[in-house]
Motif scaffolding. Structure first.
Motif, PDB file in Angstrom:
ATOM      1  N   ILE A 189      -4.249   2.597  -0.853  1.00 31.44           N
ATOM      2  CA  ILE A 189      -3.276   3.403  -0.103  1.00 31.44           C
ATOM      3  C   ILE A 189      -3.177   2.891   1.325  1.00 31.44           C
ATOM      4  N   LEU A 190      -4.325   2.578   1.925  1.00 30.04           N
ATOM      5  CA  LEU A 190      -4.345   2.053   3.293  1.00 30.04           C
ATOM      6  C   LEU A 190      -3.540   0.764   3.389  1.00 30.04           C
ATOM      7  N   ALA A 191      -3.685  -0.111   2.396  1.00 34.24           N
ATOM      8  CA  ALA A 191      -3.017  -1.415   2.427  1.00 34.24           C
ATOM      9  C   ALA A 191      -1.505  -1.282   2.378  1.00 34.24           C
ATOM     10  N   GLN A 192      -0.984  -0.165   1.893  1.00 36.01           N
ATOM     11  CA  GLN A 192       0.457   0.032   1.792  1.00 36.01           C
ATOM     12  C   GLN A 192       1.081   0.470   3.111  1.00 36.01           C
ATOM     13  N   ASP A 193       0.254   0.722   4.119  1.00 42.38           N
ATOM     14  CA  ASP A 193       0.749   1.171   5.421  1.00 42.38           C
ATOM     15  C   ASP A 193       0.352   0.148   6.485  1.00 42.38           C
ATOM     16  N   PRO A 194       1.260  -0.757   6.866  1.00 36.02           N
ATOM     17  CA  PRO A 194       0.917  -1.795   7.850  1.00 36.02           C
ATOM     18  C   PRO A 194       0.413  -1.230   9.179  1.00 36.02           C
ATOM     19  N   GLU A 195       0.993  -0.099   9.627  1.00 34.11           N
ATOM     20  CA  GLU A 195       0.549   0.498  10.884  1.00 34.11           C
ATOM     21  C   GLU A 195      -0.887   0.994  10.772  1.00 34.11           C
ATOM     22  N   LEU A 225      -2.811   9.452   5.534  1.00 31.64           N
ATOM     23  CA  LEU A 225      -2.888   8.821   4.218  1.00 31.64           C
ATOM     24  C   LEU A 225      -3.001   9.873   3.109  1.00 31.64           C
ATOM     25  N   ARG A 226      -3.753  10.944   3.383  1.00 34.74           N
ATOM     26  CA  ARG A 226      -3.873  12.008   2.388  1.00 34.74           C
ATOM     27  C   ARG A 226      -2.534  12.682   2.155  1.00 34.74           C
ATOM     28  N   GLU A 227      -1.797  12.935   3.238  1.00 37.61           N
ATOM     29  CA  GLU A 227      -0.488  13.574   3.107  1.00 37.61           C
ATOM     30  C   GLU A 227       0.498  12.656   2.365  1.00 37.61           C
ATOM     31  N   THR A 228       0.389  11.361   2.578  1.00 42.01           N
ATOM     32  CA  THR A 228       1.242  10.426   1.848  1.00 42.01           C
ATOM     33  C   THR A 228       0.971  10.504   0.356  1.00 42.01           C
ATOM     34  N   GLU A 229      -0.291  10.570  -0.002  1.00 49.09           N
ATOM     35  CA  GLU A 229      -0.650  10.670  -1.417  1.00 49.09           C
ATOM     36  C   GLU A 229      -0.218  12.010  -1.988  1.00 49.09           C
ATOM     37  N   ALA A 230      -0.311  13.077  -1.185  1.00 50.34           N
ATOM     38  CA  ALA A 230       0.112  14.401  -1.653  1.00 50.34           C
ATOM     39  C   ALA A 230       1.620  14.418  -1.902  1.00 50.34           C
ATOM     40  N   ARG A 231       2.388  13.789  -1.023  1.00 52.28           N
ATOM     41  CA  ARG A 231       3.834  13.724  -1.231  1.00 52.28           C
ATOM     42  C   ARG A 231       4.175  12.919  -2.478  1.00 52.28           C
ATOM     43  N   ARG A 232       3.406  11.880  -2.732  1.00 47.56           N
ATOM     44  CA  ARG A 232       3.640  11.093  -3.936  1.00 47.56           C
ATOM     45  C   ARG A 232       3.365  11.936  -5.178  1.00 47.56           C
ATOM     46  N   GLN A 233       2.323  12.737  -5.126  1.00 53.67           N
ATOM     47  CA  GLN A 233       2.010  13.611  -6.263  1.00 53.67           C
ATOM     48  C   GLN A 233       3.106  14.650  -6.465  1.00 53.67           C
ATOM     49  N   GLU A 234       3.587  15.238  -5.359  1.00 55.55           N
ATOM     50  CA  GLU A 234       4.650  16.240  -5.464  1.00 55.55           C
ATOM     51  C   GLU A 234       5.927  15.619  -6.028  1.00 55.55           C
ATOM     52  N   SER A 235       6.242  14.391  -5.618  1.00 58.28           N
ATOM     53  CA  SER A 235       7.434  13.724  -6.124  1.00 58.28           C
ATOM     54  C   SER A 235       7.319  13.482  -7.623  1.00 58.28           C
ATOM     55  N   HIS A 236       6.134  13.139  -8.081  1.00 49.06           N
ATOM     56  CA  HIS A 236       5.946  12.906  -9.515  1.00 49.06           C
ATOM     57  C   HIS A 236       6.074  14.218 -10.292  1.00 49.06           C
ATOM     58  N   THR A 237       5.585  15.301  -9.688  1.00 51.28           N
ATOM     59  CA  THR A 237       5.736  16.607 -10.343  1.00 51.28           C
ATOM     60  C   THR A 237       7.201  16.972 -10.497  1.00 51.28           C
ATOM     61  N   ARG A 238       7.979  16.794  -9.421  1.00 51.78           N
ATOM     62  CA  ARG A 238       9.412  17.097  -9.498  1.00 51.78           C
ATOM     63  C   ARG A 238      10.118  16.205 -10.509  1.00 51.78           C
TER      64      ARG A 238
END
Length: 204
Positions: free
Chosen positions: A120-126, A184-197
């Motif tokens: 997950i960290l590697a996906q965020d250049p900043e 990073l945790r919030e990014t993963e949470a949004r990804r989970q929510e998107s998959h649920t929808r």
């Protein structure tokens, strides 16, 4: 050396779009020659069509720079983090300061640990830049400044203890690392929510 450079440029031109497009147009000129259309001026026709084709060919696109991918960058940061740990192990810190530093390094160690967190960290250049700066610049400079200032403090007491500044610096860096982990945790949470929808919408 110059000869090799010229040979390389010639070989590159042979493979270029200009040469390929010009050659195709030149072949068209030969076809016109064999069919009798070009007449006695066929060399001019062939060369002219080749030149026209070379001019209208799209320009060459330079190859993209071969930058290391984020995973390779994290491998380099991990190696530098190990070097940092070896350096910190030789620094004599007051117990409270050492504890605060350990909290920060433990958090960085968790972020850099190979696995899904590091992916997950590697996906965020900043985020990668922030961790790299903390490991390679912020912590070493803070600790090294403490070591130098402590020597002067012993020679000329009466100023603020150098560990106070180091602890304040470590507090800022720890807060920054916690903020990064939260992001990073919030990014993963949004990804989970998107998959649920997505799954809910798929069922209509």
């Amino acid at each position: 050396m110059a000869t090799n450079r010229l040979v390389g440029r010639f070989a590159g031109y042979l493979e270029s779009r200009k040469n390929i497009t010009g050659s195709v147009c030149g072949l068209l000129g030969l076809v016109l020659t064999f069919t009798g259309v070009a007449g006695p001026y066929w060399p001019v026709v062939v060369l002219g069509l080749y030149g026209a084709g070379a001019l209208i060919a799209p320009p060459e696109r330079p190859a993209l720079p071969d930058f290391p991918d984020p995973s390779a960058q994290l491998d380099e940061i991990r190696a530098d983090f190990t070097k940092l740990g070896d350096y910190l192990a030789d620094v004599d810190l007051p117990p409270a300061t050492a504890t605060r530093l350990r909290v920060l390094t433990d958090l960085l160690d968790a972020l850099l640990d190979p696995g899904w967190v590091a992916e997950i960290l590697a996906q965020d250049p900043e985020a990668v830049h922030t961790v790299s700066r903390t490991v390679r610049q912020d912590i070493p400079e803070a600790v090294h400044a403490f070591v130098r200032t402590r020597w002067w403090h012993r020679m000329t007491p009466g100023q603020d203890p150098p560990e106070q500044h180091l602890e304040r610096q470590l507090a800022v860096l720890t807060e920054e690392a916690h903020h990064l982990a939260t992001t990073l945790r919030e990014t993963e949470a949004r990804r989970q929510e998107s998959h649920t929808r997505y799954l809910e919408d798929r069922q209509g």
